[in-house]
Design a protein around this motif. Sequence first.
Motif, PDB file in Angstrom:
ATOM      1  N   ASP A 455      -8.558  23.707  24.576  1.00  0.00           N
ATOM      2  CA  ASP A 455      -7.306  24.302  24.150  1.00  0.00           C
ATOM      3  C   ASP A 455      -6.573  23.446  23.130  1.00  0.00           C
ATOM      4  O   ASP A 455      -5.692  23.943  22.438  1.00  0.00           O
ATOM      5  CB  ASP A 455      -6.394  24.535  25.363  1.00  0.00           C
ATOM      6  N   ASP A 456      -6.903  22.174  23.064  1.00  0.00           N
ATOM      7  CA  ASP A 456      -6.201  21.299  22.122  1.00  0.00           C
ATOM      8  C   ASP A 456      -6.670  21.525  20.693  1.00  0.00           C
ATOM      9  O   ASP A 456      -5.980  21.155  19.746  1.00  0.00           O
ATOM     10  CB  ASP A 456      -6.408  19.827  22.511  1.00  0.00           C
ATOM     11  N   GLU A 457      -7.836  22.112  20.518  1.00  0.00           N
ATOM     12  CA  GLU A 457      -8.368  22.355  19.186  1.00  0.00           C
ATOM     13  C   GLU A 457      -8.097  23.797  18.782  1.00  0.00           C
ATOM     14  O   GLU A 457      -8.717  24.725  19.279  1.00  0.00           O
ATOM     15  CB  GLU A 457      -9.878  22.085  19.160  1.00  0.00           C
ATOM     16  N   ARG A 458      -7.135  23.955  17.909  1.00  0.00           N
ATOM     17  CA  ARG A 458      -6.776  25.286  17.435  1.00  0.00           C
ATOM     18  C   ARG A 458      -7.658  25.663  16.257  1.00  0.00           C
ATOM     19  O   ARG A 458      -7.670  24.988  15.227  1.00  0.00           O
ATOM     20  CB  ARG A 458      -5.309  25.307  17.015  1.00  0.00           C
ATOM     21  N   GLY A 466      -6.803  33.709  17.042  1.00  0.00           N
ATOM     22  CA  GLY A 466      -7.508  32.988  15.996  1.00  0.00           C
ATOM     23  C   GLY A 466      -8.995  32.910  16.274  1.00  0.00           C
ATOM     24  O   GLY A 466      -9.613  33.852  16.765  1.00  0.00           O
ATOM     25  N   ASN A 468     -10.328  31.015  18.473  1.00  0.00           N
ATOM     26  CA  ASN A 468     -10.594  30.636  19.854  1.00  0.00           C
ATOM     27  C   ASN A 468     -11.095  31.825  20.659  1.00  0.00           C
ATOM     28  O   ASN A 468     -11.119  32.954  20.179  1.00  0.00           O
ATOM     29  CB  ASN A 468      -9.334  30.055  20.491  1.00  0.00           C
TER      30      ASN A 468
END
Length: 499
Positions: A455-458, A466, A468
């Motif tokens: 979740d920290d990597e958008r 996006g 994700n």
Amino acid sequence: MSRNHHEDSDAALLDILTAPVKPTPKVFARRDAALDPLLIAAAAASGPNVTRNHYHHDFFPGVALPQHEGSWDWTKFSGGDAADRRRLTYKSLQAPRRQRLHEELEEGKENDPLDLEADPLKSADNIPHSAKKRRSSIISPATEVKPRAKVASTLEHVAPSPVPALPPVEVKCMARTRIPTPHGPAFLHLYHNTRDTKEHLAIVIDPAQLSDHRGPVSAPPIRSRTLDAVWEGETEMDRITRGAYVGRLSATSQKVSEPVASISPEVNPDIPSPLIRIHSECFTGETVGSMRCDCGEQLDEAIRQISLPITVPSPSPLLTGPTTIPGRGAVVYLRQEGRGIGLLSKIRAYNLQDLGHDTVTANLMLGHQADERGYEIACAILRDLGLGGVAGTDEGEGVRVLTNNPDKVEALQKEGLDIVERVPMIPRSWQKRDPSLVAKKPTLDSNPYIVQHNDDERVAGATLIGGNAVYGDDLDKYLRTKVVRMGHILPLWMEEQSV
């Protein structure tokens, strides 16, 4: 006061009201209050309280018809005009329904034919029919009649009114503009149509249109016929403003487009057919980022896949190796929120889903069908872009459809769209599952939903989700309903856990 005295008084009052000549006054005992015969006649002859269960007492016109000679002095009433009284004739509406229906048919009334054998509360096409039980307590066996077959036979000669066919959908591209996306440039087209008042969209992926130099391998541009047409009374700047230009628009580049030729250009057979997606609007999944569905993820994934470069064989033996061209295709964005039921009903359906119902049952409980979408407008937009053509002809290019829904493919083919291939769309969260954990019960430490997901990597994408992946129990229930109840072509990853 004795009973006989009351009867004498009533008889005298009736004589006063009905006699054409004023009788000799008689002295009789008063009641508790004096009764005005004009007031009684007016209340009985007219007023808002007269219903079909009452009747008009035609004593005389009274105050209901002030222009009549007897309206002010009842002693002058001479019977009036018979035609006027016929208007007050009471016609009973309490006859048996089959008798009234028979009388109406004999009188030649143009009533709509009734199918008395049909269930007036017929369920939707996708709701299973249930047997109707008749309450035996309403009609006793001794008095029960069976008028249905007799009345239905009377109506057999009446042909049902044909449902007028809707005219073919016509669309017109009102504007076009370039939009940069995380996956590359695209052209946004806004359409009006003759079927509804909504503004549907087409996201065209065709970066080759931005370049004036074509390579050794090139595909025909994807352009709107109605946009490039010359509209009456417009200037070149008007055409450029609505997007009828070629190349990249800038302060130094303002080349107006020419009308698209009616004959389809030649297509290199080595270039795959354009990839398209028919996508329905989803405010919750695309704008808010709801993970009840994967609509936001699907929209971004569709644009990403269409934008991928295409590898084609080299057209010349002098060139070594294959060559690549920009990805091409389109996403037709239809304003059909909630599979066509609208945002309001969709939000209510979410509450029913929280009560334990799936998406199909929730729609049916709200009085909708499981899927109320139509694709006539989408096919008209694709044809305007020169895509889809007509099956079995050389008009336009065939398309590859990015979908898991076989009903959507069938609906597009019924509209004459030339579909050469169905391309599956696997949810990103399912692609990232660890197969060794799927058969196990998920825990906080071993959850197949979020393996390889950080979740920290958008990851940039076209929607709030996006690039994700959408994941969670709500999504799995949603996808499972698509597979089990709507026939979507997807591998049911969680089948072992659901058993």
